[in-house]
Design an enzyme around this catalytic site. Structure first.
Site, short mmCIF file in Angstrom:
data_model
loop_
_atom_site.label_atom_id
_atom_site.label_comp_id
_atom_site.label_asym_id
_atom_site.label_seq_id
_atom_site.Cartn_x
_atom_site.Cartn_y
_atom_site.Cartn_z
N ASP A 45 33.87 141.78 103.65
CA ASP A 45 32.26 142.12 104.21
C ASP A 45 31.45 141.39 103.26
OD1 ASP A 45 32.74 143.20 101.50
OD2 ASP A 45 32.11 145.02 101.81
N LYS A 203 -1.18 112.85 97.74
CA LYS A 203 -0.67 113.42 99.21
C LYS A 203 -1.72 114.57 99.61
CE LYS A 203 3.23 116.31 97.97
NZ LYS A 203 4.72 116.48 98.05
N ARG A 205 -2.51 117.94 102.23
CA ARG A 205 -1.44 118.53 103.47
C ARG A 205 -2.44 119.22 104.23
NH1 ARG A 205 4.04 119.23 102.47
NH2 ARG A 205 4.82 118.52 100.38
#
Length: 345
Positions: A45, A203, A205
């Site tokens: 399990d 950068k 976003r």
């Protein structure tokens, strides 16, 4: 010196690294240091079961288990092994976690979100572990999440040796690049070690997972750029940064990343990218695809972790391993003296 020898036990996350650490410690000690005989397996399990076949009463135990993919399974293995050590009367249990999973969830980025790194640190602290040894935590403040001592090693001294070895004779053309503003401190530290200039790729976003724009801060024309970061996951940002640097006039782009998570399309992206090479450590066990990739190279961390474990066991300084001068003799088989350019300085 402690009466007991250090003993190592490994989960299933990175048995290759555990075996390498044991082998390296055997070289340092002049006697065989093996992994404790145990089984860490799963019932049908999915439950994890641990059984240790050796006596560990009163021993100084080091559990080697990065919490990499599958993060939850590997974390539970670590906790259950720690509980087994505690109930077997081990004198002390130290968790050696080369890659600390959940480290990127170190703060609340928006309302109604967890700080999972703090939750994981609580679980580890309450499991019976008395000390943590890790490498290049994503955020330094995670050390403060623990109520037990945390030794955070750095890959930059190893990277410095590797760079000085592979770029010998061309160091004047090398420039270290941080792939984002948040990684400037890490990149600056490496740049200082190899006496190279520093540049940044800024950068922006529009939304998470999508990069709208990248701008190079600094003059990279005619330079061999080395991108430095702690984690490479899907490699999207890394490959895009390499393209931007080539467009800005860089002659070559190489990357040095501590933890090669390399999930999803990462290997394919790196294979097809403009990067000449990606150097990662073995903190996460490499997949067959990573090992087969022609422009990915893996540098070992076992020599550093072996020495750190011995220092903890002896009660001596771990921070001494931050110095290149200390690591150079340890890594001499890989980077012989005189070939790195550091020994003469």
């Amino acid at each position: 010196m402690p009466a007991q020898d250090p003993k190592l036990i490994s989960g299933n996350a990175n048995p290759e690294l555990a075996a390498s650490i044991a082998k390296r410690m055997s070289m340092h000690r002049g006697m065989t240091v093996g992994l404790v005989d145990a089984r860490v397996e799963r019932f049908n399990d999915g439950e994890i079961f641990v059984e240790v076949y050796e006596n560990v009463r009163g021993e100084d135990m080091f559990i080697i288990q990065p919490t990499s993919n599958p993060a939850n399974d590997n974390l539970m293995e670590l906790l259950i092994i720690a509980d087994a050590m505690k109930r077997s009367s081990a004198r002390r249990a130290t968790a050696v976690i080369p890659y600390f999973g959940y480290a990127r969830q170190d703060r609340r980025t928006k309302a109604r979100t967890p700080i999972s790194a703090k939750l994981v640190s609580n679980l580890i602290s309450q499991s019976g572990i008395e000390r943590v040894l890790t490498m290049d935590l994503h955020a330094a403040q995670i050390q403060g999440f623990f109520d037990i001592p945390v030794d955070n090693l750095y890959a930059s001294p190893i990277f410095a040796l590797d760079i000085m070895h592979h770029f010998a004779g061309n160091m004047a053309d090398v420039m270290v690049v941080s792939p984002d503003v948040g990684g400037v401190a890490r990149a600056r530290e490496l740049a200082t070690r190899i006496k190279a200039p520093l540049s940044i790729v800024d950068k922006r976003r529009e939304k998470p997972g999508e990069i709208a724009e990248m701008t190079v801060i600094g003059d990279v024309r005619g330079k061999k750029c080395i991108i430095v970061d702690d984690i490479c996951d899907t490699a999207g940002t890394l490959c895009k940064a390499a393209e931007v640097l080539i467009e800005a006039g860089a002659t070559e782009v190489h990357s040095y990343i501590t933890h090669g998570v390399l999930s999803g399309p990462a290997v394919e992206r790196i294979t097809n990218s403009v990067m000449k090479s990606l150097v990662i450590t073995d903190s996460i066990q490499a997949t067959d695809a990573v090992k087969a990739c022609p422009n990915i190279r893996i540098v070992p961390t076992a020599p550093m972790f072996a020495q750190a474990i011995l220092n903890i066991w002896n009660g001596t300084s771990v921070s001494s391993l931050f110095d290149t001068a200390t690591l150079e003799p340890i890594y001499e088989p890989l980077y012989p003296r005189g070939m790195t350019g550091l020994a003469a300085e």
